[in-house]
Scaffold this active site. Sequence first.
Site, PDB file in Angstrom:
ATOM      1  N   GLU A 142       0.829  -1.205   0.000  1.00 32.37           N
ATOM      2  CA  GLU A 142       0.000   0.000   0.000  1.00 32.37           C
ATOM      3  C   GLU A 142       0.866   1.259   0.000  1.00 32.37           C
ATOM      4  OE1 GLU A 142      -3.034   2.478   2.837  1.00 32.37           O
ATOM      5  OE2 GLU A 142      -3.057   0.291   3.040  1.00 32.37           O
ATOM      6  N   SER A 238       0.174  -9.597   7.555  1.00 30.21           N
ATOM      7  CA  SER A 238      -0.990  -8.715   7.685  1.00 30.21           C
ATOM      8  C   SER A 238      -0.725  -7.701   8.795  1.00 30.21           C
ATOM      9  CB  SER A 238      -2.243  -9.541   8.018  1.00 30.21           C
ATOM     10  OG  SER A 238      -3.310  -8.704   8.431  1.00 30.21           O
ATOM     11  N   ASN A 240      -2.499  -5.295  10.065  1.00 27.01           N
ATOM     12  CA  ASN A 240      -3.547  -5.079  11.062  1.00 27.01           C
ATOM     13  C   ASN A 240      -3.693  -6.271  11.995  1.00 27.01           C
ATOM     14  OD1 ASN A 240      -6.303  -6.615  10.233  1.00 27.01           O
ATOM     15  ND2 ASN A 240      -5.205  -6.031   8.380  1.00 27.01           N
ATOM     16  N   SER A 283      -8.389  -9.277   6.876  1.00 24.57           N
ATOM     17  CA  SER A 283      -8.289 -10.090   5.659  1.00 24.57           C
ATOM     18  C   SER A 283      -8.544 -11.570   5.938  1.00 24.57           C
ATOM     19  CB  SER A 283      -6.906  -9.904   5.026  1.00 24.57           C
ATOM     20  OG  SER A 283      -5.867 -10.132   5.960  1.00 24.57           O
TER      21      SER A 283
END
Length: 345
Positions: A142, A238, A240, A283
């Site tokens: 990102e 991931s 988060n 996710s």
Amino acid sequence: MSAFPGDVPSAPNAEGKKVLLAAPRGYCAGVDRAVDAVEKALELYGAPVYVRKEIVHNKFVVETLSKRGAIFVTETDEVPEGARVVFSAHGVSPAVHAEAAVRQLDTIDATCPLVTKVHKEAVRFANSDYDILLIGHDGHEEVEGTQGEAPDHIQVVNGPEDVDAVEVRDPDRVIWLSQTTLSVDETMETVNLLRKKFPNLQDPPSDDICYATQNRQGAVKELSPNADVVIVVGSANSSNSVRLVEVALEAGAGAAYRVDKAEQVDLAWLEGASNVGLTSGASVPEILVREVLELLAENGFTDVETFKTATEDVFFTLPKNLRADLKAAGYEVDRPKKPRPARRK
């Protein structure tokens, strides 16, 4: 792989063992849209469908889609000329779009709309000749995509430890943006230090932190003070999911661990525990949470108390060109609040 988990079975037990289940948890709207885009592309066009990077940061999702015919590649030049490729939920830079055009690739852009919003903010402020301080993890897809929108104007700030080294051309024309999957707490710690250094630092026009990231952390903060141990379902890459472990510990959990799936739960973690917290990253499909719940139930944790701190009803439509092709082929393309498989009319 629903983003909208249903009711969870619960039964009292004599030993008083309880699962403290976070809500919201699991799939966010951007992840649901991206995974659905790959599934619908495979159904409509047939295999193979190429995907640049992991469509979302979850091993189970990637493995499941691979079995159905998705081919995951690291770079655009690994996709055969003229083939079809899906861009991941994390977004890509203009350079990647340009590379795809040169190779005449048929692209499906599954970038999360919240990430697209940050991209547009970066372009807007770069065009106004601002220095942009992008708070995020260097090397994350990102961050690479956002930085690629205006590389001459954006510098990445990984966290508080980077603030001293930050330099700008004009301290009166500087703004901060952030990676959407960061936590509010860690982002604002960095922002506060940046503002001490640059008192006229401007805030983004809207909140960049993903609603799902905030909501999942909020639920974990609520249950963790009552939890002897917290289990977070999510993959190691991931952001988060990893952060949820840290949030649980900071909020008072006795211990916290991350697992990809139920098989990775160490039963020693449950010894002496009365309350086990359980959540999952944005996710993570709900099936993986249900498997951990089954494992916990087999070990006496049958009583499930849900800690609901927010209601989510955000839903994103599929990418425009995929919607058009689905509609032309006779598929129902309107996505309801609760997802259902695409079907022919």
